[in-house]
Design an enzyme around this catalytic site. Structure first.
Site, PDB file in Angstrom:
ATOM      1  N   HIS A 161      -0.469 -10.072  -3.372  1.00  0.00           N
ATOM      2  CA  HIS A 161      -1.935  -9.207  -4.114  1.00  0.00           C
ATOM      3  C   HIS A 161      -2.574 -10.390  -4.959  1.00  0.00           C
ATOM      4  O   HIS A 161      -2.573  -9.155  -6.014  1.00  0.00           O
ATOM      5  CB  HIS A 161      -0.765  -7.929  -4.490  1.00  0.00           C
ATOM      6  CG  HIS A 161      -1.268  -7.043  -5.672  1.00  0.00           C
ATOM      7  ND1 HIS A 161      -2.446  -7.128  -6.047  1.00  0.00           N
ATOM      8  CD2 HIS A 161      -1.368  -5.577  -4.409  1.00  0.00           C
ATOM      9  CE1 HIS A 161      -2.170  -6.166  -6.313  1.00  0.00           C
ATOM     10  NE2 HIS A 161      -2.116  -4.963  -5.070  1.00  0.00           N
ATOM     11  N   ASN A 170       0.879  -1.151   0.056  1.00  0.00           N
ATOM     12  CA  ASN A 170      -0.036  -0.110  -0.385  1.00  0.00           C
ATOM     13  C   ASN A 170       1.211   1.220   0.463  1.00  0.00           C
ATOM     14  O   ASN A 170       1.773   0.888  -0.010  1.00  0.00           O
ATOM     15  CB  ASN A 170      -0.619   0.051   0.809  1.00  0.00           C
ATOM     16  CG  ASN A 170      -2.404   0.511   0.960  1.00  0.00           C
ATOM     17  OD1 ASN A 170      -2.233   1.058   0.480  1.00  0.00           O
ATOM     18  ND2 ASN A 170      -3.509  -0.206   0.754  1.00  0.00           N
ATOM     19  N   HIS A 209       3.494   0.467  -2.280  1.00  0.00           N
ATOM     20  CA  HIS A 209       4.177  -1.269  -2.125  1.00  0.00           C
ATOM     21  C   HIS A 209       5.531  -1.318  -2.801  1.00  0.00           C
ATOM     22  O   HIS A 209       6.209  -2.669  -3.371  1.00  0.00           O
ATOM     23  CB  HIS A 209       3.553  -2.304  -4.352  1.00  0.00           C
ATOM     24  CG  HIS A 209       2.012  -2.337  -3.736  1.00  0.00           C
ATOM     25  ND1 HIS A 209       1.079  -2.503  -2.952  1.00  0.00           N
ATOM     26  CD2 HIS A 209       0.532  -2.270  -4.674  1.00  0.00           C
ATOM     27  CE1 HIS A 209      -0.073  -2.222  -2.635  1.00  0.00           C
ATOM     28  NE2 HIS A 209       0.569  -2.022  -3.638  1.00  0.00           N
ATOM     29  N   GLU A 219      -6.321  -7.187  -0.364  1.00  0.00           N
ATOM     30  CA  GLU A 219      -5.066  -7.585   1.040  1.00  0.00           C
ATOM     31  C   GLU A 219      -5.271  -6.903   2.192  1.00  0.00           C
ATOM     32  O   GLU A 219      -5.350  -6.101   2.406  1.00  0.00           O
ATOM     33  CB  GLU A 219      -4.417  -5.943   0.461  1.00  0.00           C
ATOM     34  CG  GLU A 219      -4.291  -6.633  -1.603  1.00  0.00           C
ATOM     35  CD  GLU A 219      -4.261  -5.087  -2.180  1.00  0.00           C
ATOM     36  OE1 GLU A 219      -2.841  -4.418  -1.896  1.00  0.00           O
ATOM     37  OE2 GLU A 219      -5.390  -4.645  -2.575  1.00  0.00           O
ATOM     38  N   TYR A 273      -5.779 -11.001  -7.993  1.00  0.00           N
ATOM     39  CA  TYR A 273      -6.395 -10.465  -8.045  1.00  0.00           C
ATOM     40  C   TYR A 273      -7.938 -12.111  -8.490  1.00  0.00           C
ATOM     41  O   TYR A 273      -7.244 -12.659  -8.739  1.00  0.00           O
ATOM     42  CB  TYR A 273      -6.597 -10.194  -9.377  1.00  0.00           C
ATOM     43  CG  TYR A 273      -5.622  -8.491  -9.400  1.00  0.00           C
ATOM     44  CD1 TYR A 273      -6.287  -7.511  -9.952  1.00  0.00           C
ATOM     45  CD2 TYR A 273      -4.592  -7.652  -9.833  1.00  0.00           C
ATOM     46  CE1 TYR A 273      -5.570  -6.222 -10.562  1.00  0.00           C
ATOM     47  CE2 TYR A 273      -3.664  -7.079  -9.384  1.00  0.00           C
ATOM     48  CZ  TYR A 273      -4.548  -5.884  -9.896  1.00  0.00           C
ATOM     49  OH  TYR A 273      -4.318  -4.633 -10.057  1.00  0.00           O
ATOM     50  N   GLN A 298      -7.414  -4.223   2.022  1.00  0.00           N
ATOM     51  CA  GLN A 298      -7.809  -3.467   0.775  1.00  0.00           C
ATOM     52  C   GLN A 298      -8.776  -3.868   0.220  1.00  0.00           C
ATOM     53  O   GLN A 298      -8.060  -5.145  -0.515  1.00  0.00           O
ATOM     54  CB  GLN A 298      -6.608  -3.127   1.098  1.00  0.00           C
ATOM     55  CG  GLN A 298      -6.460  -2.137  -0.335  1.00  0.00           C
ATOM     56  CD  GLN A 298      -6.298  -0.577   0.011  1.00  0.00           C
ATOM     57  OE1 GLN A 298      -6.725  -0.246   1.104  1.00  0.00           O
ATOM     58  NE2 GLN A 298      -6.617   0.021  -0.742  1.00  0.00           N
TER      59      GLN A 298
END
Length: 375
Positions: free
Chosen positions: A201, A101, A127, A340, A203, A312
């Site tokens: 991370h 982040n 990051h 996250e 997706y 997140q």
């Protein structure tokens, strides 16, 4: 531990390297090309997870739907060079850090000394910088135990690498259980005070990677508050109640239900890209429920538990169809979501937030579990 010179040697050969198929007989299979490898974890239920030691990236998660049909629910690529050359650097599947982040203006202070980091996201740091943990080659060791198979990844970030103080020894383990849980453990030690906020991370699209948007996925986040942000997506310091706002996911609702509402925070994030303050019920360092997501079409369910205080939620706002994944299909706008687990963004500059400072002699340790099922 792998050095950056080793990384450069590996990158010079990447045009020849493809992340391909694996032996189906081994619980942990491996393909070799110089020091970059692809590992496969598989359980008796048929769940398969593929991980490369480039960036500690999860390249694939294959799980059944309610009818037993297998599908890959993680966005990503078949070739390492695609991870390196992807436009917009989406961090598909990677471990990010030293600080996942954002850190405001790429600066923070410890004991009166100010440290400057790469500014790689507008005027802010994101990051871990230009070459964060997602862009290095990790040492890897297959693991097996009673009812699980796994992978141990280790990396040493040198003192002042990307501007961070301290030699940071980091270990991440992935374990796939017979009950279709992917357990991710993070361990770190340092020889100087340093901020640490490492996260995963990946997706997800529970309908299958490349299968349209995730706006109909039903999401519950176990959080009554979130951290509102400014236009640069840096927290203001406020912990705001979600009740009565589009950020209320305390009961499951489709991700797309409120995403188009006239709301300043949604405008700043171009949708959801915010940290939620998890309800820990007084168990601040214990494993607690963070989120649950269901795809109503396939019946696939993802449930996340974590020891972290925040999560997140990002819903693929910057995906625009330019990136094509493993199936060759474009990753469309909001074609994947991230959850996250983390400490809050910009915590080194926010004393009121839970601290991310790791001291010499201490061990940083967090755990997050991703459990898959179908109903």
């Amino acid at each position: 531990m792998k050095s950056r010179s080793t990384l450069l040697l590996c990158l010079s050969l990447l045009a020849l390297f493809t992340l391909g198929t694996n032996s189906s007989e081994a619980h942990v299979s491996v393909e070799d090309f110089d020091s970059i490898k692809l590992y496969t974890l598989k359980n008796e239920a048929g769940m398969t997870v593929k991980i490369t030691n480039y960036g500690a990236i999860i390249t694939s998660i294959i799980v059944p739907d309610r009818d037993g049909k297998m599908g890959d629910v993680a966005l990503g690529y078949n070739r390492v060079e695609d991870y390196i050359n992807a436009v917009d650097k989406p961090y598909f599947g990677a471990v990010v850090g030293r600080y996942g982040n954002r850190i405001a203006k790429g600066k923070f202070s410890i004991d009166g000394e100010t440290y400057s980091l790469a500014v790689n996201n507008g005027e802010n740091h994101l990051h871990g910088g230009v070459i964060g943990f997602d862009k290095v080659v990790w040492d890897a060791k297959p693991l097996e135990g009673d009812g699980w198979s796994g992978l141990e990844l280790t990396y040493t970030a040198k003192d002042m690498e990307e501007g961070y103080p301290g030699n940071l020894n980091l270990k991440v383990t992935y374990k796939l259980t017979m009950t279709s849980e992917l357990v991710v453990d993070y361990f770190a030690t340092t020889d100087k005070k340093t901020p640490v906020n490492v996260t995963q991370h990946t997706y997800f699209n529970l309908a299958g990677e490349g299968e349209g948007t995730i706006l109909d996925h039903e999401l519950m986040i176990n959080a009554k508050k979130f951290t509102p942000v400014d236009e640069g997506l840096i927290p203001t310091g406020e912990l705001r109640e979600v009740a009565g706002t589009p950020f209320d996911f305390t009961s499951a609702k489709p991700i797309g239900r409120d995403i188009g509402k006239d709301n300043e925070q949604l405008k700043f994030g171009l949708g959801y890209d915010h940290n939620f303050v998890l309800d820990k019920a007084g168990k601040e360092n214990a494993m607690t429920l963070a989120a649950r997501v269901k795809d109503p079409k396939s019946g696939r369910v993802l449930e996340i538990h974590t020891t972290e205080p925040g999560i997140q939620f990002y819903c693929g706002n910057f995906l625009d169809g330019r990136l094509r994944g493993k199936s060759g299909k474009p990753y469309v706008h909001r074609g994947g979501f991230c959850l996250e687990t983390q400490h809050y963004p910009d915590s080194p500059n926010r004393p009121s937030f839970p601290s991310t400072i790791l001291n010499p002699g201490e061990e940083h340790r967090t755990t997050t579990t991703f459990k898959f099922s179908a109903e």
